[in-house]
Design a protein around this motif. Structure first.
Motif, PDB file in Angstrom:
ATOM      1  N   GLN A  88      78.332  46.124  18.928  1.00  0.00           N
ATOM      2  CA  GLN A  88      78.013  44.852  19.248  1.00  0.00           C
ATOM      3  C   GLN A  88      79.235  44.183  19.914  1.00  0.00           C
ATOM      4  O   GLN A  88      78.895  43.186  20.382  1.00  0.00           O
ATOM      5  CB  GLN A  88      78.268  44.132  17.710  1.00  0.00           C
ATOM      6  CG  GLN A  88      77.130  44.565  16.626  1.00  0.00           C
ATOM      7  CD  GLN A  88      75.624  43.916  17.238  1.00  0.00           C
ATOM      8  OE1 GLN A  88      75.891  42.625  17.642  1.00  0.00           O
ATOM      9  NE2 GLN A  88      74.704  44.799  17.192  1.00  0.00           N
ATOM     10  N   ARG A  91      78.545  42.777  23.566  1.00  0.00           N
ATOM     11  CA  ARG A  91      77.951  41.652  24.302  1.00  0.00           C
ATOM     12  C   ARG A  91      79.217  40.729  24.547  1.00  0.00           C
ATOM     13  O   ARG A  91      79.094  39.807  25.297  1.00  0.00           O
ATOM     14  CB  ARG A  91      77.261  41.290  23.070  1.00  0.00           C
ATOM     15  CG  ARG A  91      76.751  39.537  23.325  1.00  0.00           C
ATOM     16  CD  ARG A  91      75.789  39.171  22.276  1.00  0.00           C
ATOM     17  NE  ARG A  91      75.259  37.990  22.292  1.00  0.00           N
ATOM     18  CZ  ARG A  91      74.635  37.148  21.496  1.00  0.00           C
ATOM     19  NH1 ARG A  91      74.530  37.824  20.277  1.00  0.00           N
ATOM     20  NH2 ARG A  91      74.157  36.014  21.598  1.00  0.00           N
ATOM     21  N   GLU A 145      80.551  38.231  27.549  1.00  0.00           N
ATOM     22  CA  GLU A 145      80.550  36.930  27.485  1.00  0.00           C
ATOM     23  C   GLU A 145      81.679  36.201  27.353  1.00  0.00           C
ATOM     24  O   GLU A 145      81.836  35.214  27.893  1.00  0.00           O
ATOM     25  CB  GLU A 145      79.451  36.316  26.398  1.00  0.00           C
ATOM     26  CG  GLU A 145      77.947  36.706  26.378  1.00  0.00           C
ATOM     27  CD  GLU A 145      77.140  36.226  25.266  1.00  0.00           C
ATOM     28  OE1 GLU A 145      77.854  35.816  24.291  1.00  0.00           O
ATOM     29  OE2 GLU A 145      75.948  36.714  25.217  1.00  0.00           O
TER      30      GLU A 145
END
Length: 155
Positions: A88, A91, A145
């Motif tokens: 996870q 990202r 990001e």
């Protein structure tokens, strides 16, 4: 208990992997779907987890008594949690930073206690994996990001 834990963790990883493979966009007409290999591997892992759970059920049904290994069960569950957080975190932070942080942690779980070895893994693991996947195989690295070490290094 340990066999059940291993089978359940493998099943959970397989289900997450199947879901992830379904997120790969459909192929254009005449092309092969890019998710075919991860999807096939995920289904195979799910099948193997079913075999592991069936074997654990047979052990319990036959009355074979094994000492419960709670330490190993906790390690398996801990590695599963690390794997989910690691996946996870791509990202948010791309590939390099999470790999640099997780590599020594996982190596420690598997018994590497050398401080020098763990310190070297912070640099060597992301570098080797980057060279294999993103340079030699031509896979596009996931960019973060929030912060991406690769884009920071490249300028």
């Amino acid at each position: 208990m340990r066999a059940y834990a291993e089978g359940l963790v493998l099943a959970a990883i397989s289900i997450f992997a199947i879901w992830g493979a379904w997120q790969v966009p459909a192929a254009s007409l005449g092309d092969t779907w890019a998710g075919i290999v991860p999807f096939s591997a995920s289904v195979a892992l799910l099948f193997l987890s079913g075999l592991m759970l069936a074997g654990a059920a047979r052990q319990t049904a036959s009355g074979a008594s094994h000492a419960q290994d709670n330490g190993a069960t906790l390690q398996i569950i801990g590695l599963f949690i690390i794997a989910v957080i690691y996946q996870q975190s791509f990202r948010w932070f791309g590939y390099l930073l999470p790999t640099a942080l997780v590599a020594p942690l996982v190596l420690y779980f598997f018994g590497v206690r050398s401080r020098i070895g763990l310190a070297v893994s912070v640099i060597l693991c992301p570098l080797v994996f980057h060279l294999i996947f993103f340079v030699l195989l031509g896979v596009y690295p996931p960019y973060g990001e929030v912060f991406d070490l690769l884009s920071w290094i490249q300028g």
